[in-house]
Design a protein around this motif. Structure first.
Motif, PDB file in Angstrom:
ATOM      1  N   GLN A  40       8.389  78.002  17.868  1.00 61.22           N
ATOM      2  CA  GLN A  40       7.205  78.851  18.078  1.00 61.22           C
ATOM      3  C   GLN A  40       7.592  80.316  18.273  1.00 61.22           C
ATOM      4  N   VAL A  70       6.162  69.700  20.504  1.00 61.16           N
ATOM      5  CA  VAL A  70       5.165  69.551  21.573  1.00 61.16           C
ATOM      6  C   VAL A  70       4.805  70.917  22.160  1.00 61.16           C
ATOM      7  N   GLY A  71       5.774  71.808  22.221  1.00 66.89           N
ATOM      8  CA  GLY A  71       5.503  73.166  22.713  1.00 66.89           C
ATOM      9  C   GLY A  71       4.586  73.935  21.772  1.00 66.89           C
ATOM     10  N   SER A  74       1.111  72.610  22.124  1.00 64.32           N
ATOM     11  CA  SER A  74       0.577  73.072  23.404  1.00 64.32           C
ATOM     12  C   SER A  74       0.177  74.544  23.331  1.00 64.32           C
ATOM     13  N   THR A  75       0.978  75.340  22.651  1.00 63.27           N
ATOM     14  CA  THR A  75       0.651  76.762  22.495  1.00 63.27           C
ATOM     15  C   THR A  75      -0.604  76.945  21.641  1.00 63.27           C
ATOM     16  N   LEU A  78      -3.418  76.449  23.956  1.00 65.67           N
ATOM     17  CA  LEU A  78      -3.639  77.579  24.866  1.00 65.67           C
ATOM     18  C   LEU A  78      -4.285  78.763  24.149  1.00 65.67           C
ATOM     19  N   LEU A  79      -4.002  78.875  22.851  1.00 71.06           N
ATOM     20  CA  LEU A  79      -4.591  79.972  22.080  1.00 71.06           C
ATOM     21  C   LEU A  79      -5.948  79.577  21.517  1.00 71.06           C
ATOM     22  N   ALA A 104       0.328  65.907  31.330  1.00 73.80           N
ATOM     23  CA  ALA A 104      -0.017  67.301  31.654  1.00 73.80           C
ATOM     24  C   ALA A 104      -1.523  67.461  31.808  1.00 73.80           C
ATOM     25  N   SER A 106      -3.612  67.734  29.512  1.00 73.43           N
ATOM     26  CA  SER A 106      -3.881  68.885  28.639  1.00 73.43           C
ATOM     27  C   SER A 106      -4.125  68.394  27.218  1.00 73.43           C
TER      28      SER A 106
END
Lengths: 301, 301
Positions: A40, A70-71, A74-75, A78-79, A104, A106
């Motif tokens: 990312q 996974v990051g 997840s990003t 968040l965006l 999480a 999330s």
């Protein structure tokens, strides 16, 4: 066709080496291929718009090829992404991602669609009007696929002199570009190829990482314009390639030569070597058109 | 006591911002606290010897605090680590790591020992001759702990004039440094404090991320030498802090003031702000001794 190398080293990310990840732009698609830790951040460095990535292809579940997934997911969340995201990868990938989302608490707002792979034969896993993607079954320590990205045949071009001469109504021109034969104003069937020329030659890109030397893939990647083939080791470490189910640069070149590809890209280098020149030199003993991947290098084909 | 900030930003790693991770060196221990994506690269940049890390503390299972963990564990394996590794974190952390090892068919050669946490009370989770580590139950969207690292009382120092005057045999000197009363050559009991002085004052470090403003933690971190307290937001976004269960810089300072700590470190900044000065200014309205964490900054206390 534009290929951005986000990372091309094996095993572990380091201060100056990223693990495998590439972005392939082909016919207005932006495909992400593998997703090592830190992908990312590399995407941000290259100012690649996250929303343009709708399909992620993961070759296998070794960390240097997917620990960044996974990051990234997840990003995107968040965006406040809303665009669907398709993930293609080995069985188990869905469990890994969803377990972490569950713990999480999330969940993504956008739709996350997993296409889990388990076949040992080449399969068509994505298709639309302009592009097809096939798996390339590889042979590594765990279940692994390469991916073949193929543009479809483009629209045929009208030879206007011949079209007018053949007395074809303008309403049929679109049919002609699509390759159909049509009937002219005099009721005569006009053979498509007699009044049109082939469109732009469709391009193809084969991504093969990680694998030991395996000629079975040759028919699948035959005549590909560009082949990325892993070359973890140099010739002197062929025994390590065998042991760890990886390839040497020379083996990658042998595959390129047998498959008659246009260009061979090398990558997935072990960090035990000081430079990359020897990879290219050894490969070129077998196959002439070799280029070296490097982190952040961009290829236009 | 030396603290290296590997990352101190919230939410997502970026080209110039790393997510939470810190290394605390205290009494010859090297504790890793949280492990956002890219932590292993930051450890390399700081030339921190991987083998010196034997204990990793994970506050909670949001990605910006632990997505680098599985990669770090995997890299330790590839570097043929043999030293035991202890992981302290919420229930579920073992499943996340072992699922990925299982699917990669890549088990560690070294011993991986999980200490899964679920209590809502402060617990002693690590202790040896020189250091104790306690959890600090926090209040965030999911189960979260901070960690309190406390040096134990050091050895007492002999006042040699008084010791000799008291006619104590040299064989008892070690007992004296350990704080025991001893019997002198004349058979008289000598009170320890009459012939020794306190050793170096033991230090303590409290790490609190992520949490909303919560005074319950004050008794646990009371008089800590250094408190890291998250400050995701500035005062004008207090409503967001409340909504997302984070803290403002001013709230962090209020905790520091109530707990009478020595130094307050701020971190876990939202990347919505242009600079960090306002965090310090707002905190200093409440508590004087404030320092700002920044990626790669090293503090010696």
């Amino acid at each position: 066709m534009k290929l951005t190398i986000l990372g091309c080293y094996s095993a572990t990310p380091r201060a100056l080496n990223n693990t495998t990840s590439q972005v392939l732009e082909i016919n207005n698609h932006m495909f992400l291929i593998d997703c090592g830790e830190g992908t990312q951040v590399q995407l941000r460095r290259h100012k690649i718009k996250f929303n343009r990535i709708k399909h992620i292809f993961i070759s296998h579940l070794h960390g240097d090829h997917f620990f960044g997934l996974v990051g990234l997911i997840s990003t995107f969340r968040l965006l406040t992404r809303e665009t669907d995201l398709h993930i293609y990868g080995p069985v188990g990938i869905k469990e890994i991602v969803t377990l972490q989302m569950k713990l999480a608490d999330s969940w993504t707002n956008y739709k996350l669609i997993f296409h889990e792979l388990s076949s040992n034969n080449s399969e068509l896993i994505f298709e639309d009007d302009t592009v097809e993607v096939f798996t390339i079954p590889l042979n590594h320590r765990i279940y692994t696929n390469g991916f073949l990205f193929k543009e479809k045949e483009g629209k045929r071009k009208l030879d206007m002199d011949l079209v007018e001469e053949a007395n074809i109504n303008v309403a049929y021109y679109r049919k002609l570009t699509q390759g159909f034969d049509v009937i002219n104003e005099d009721g005569v069937l006009i053979n498509n190829e007699s009044v049109t020329k082939p469109g732009t030659k469709p391009k193809s890109y084969a991504f093969c990482s990680d694998t030991y030397y395996k000629e079975d893939i040759v028919p699948i990647i035959k005549n590909a314009d560009v082949l990325y083939h892993e070359s973890t080791f140099l010739d002197k470490h062929e025994h390590l390639a065998l042991k760890t189910k990886h390839s040497t640069a020379k083996q990658a070149a042998t595959i390129a030569q047998k498959a008659n590809v246009g260009t061979l890209l090398l990558g997935h280098y072990s960090t035990r070597y000081d430079g990359l020149d020897a990879f290219k030199e050894e490969a070129q003993e077998v196959f002439a058109n070799v280029q070296l991947c490097e982190d952040s290098k961009v290829f236009n084909f």
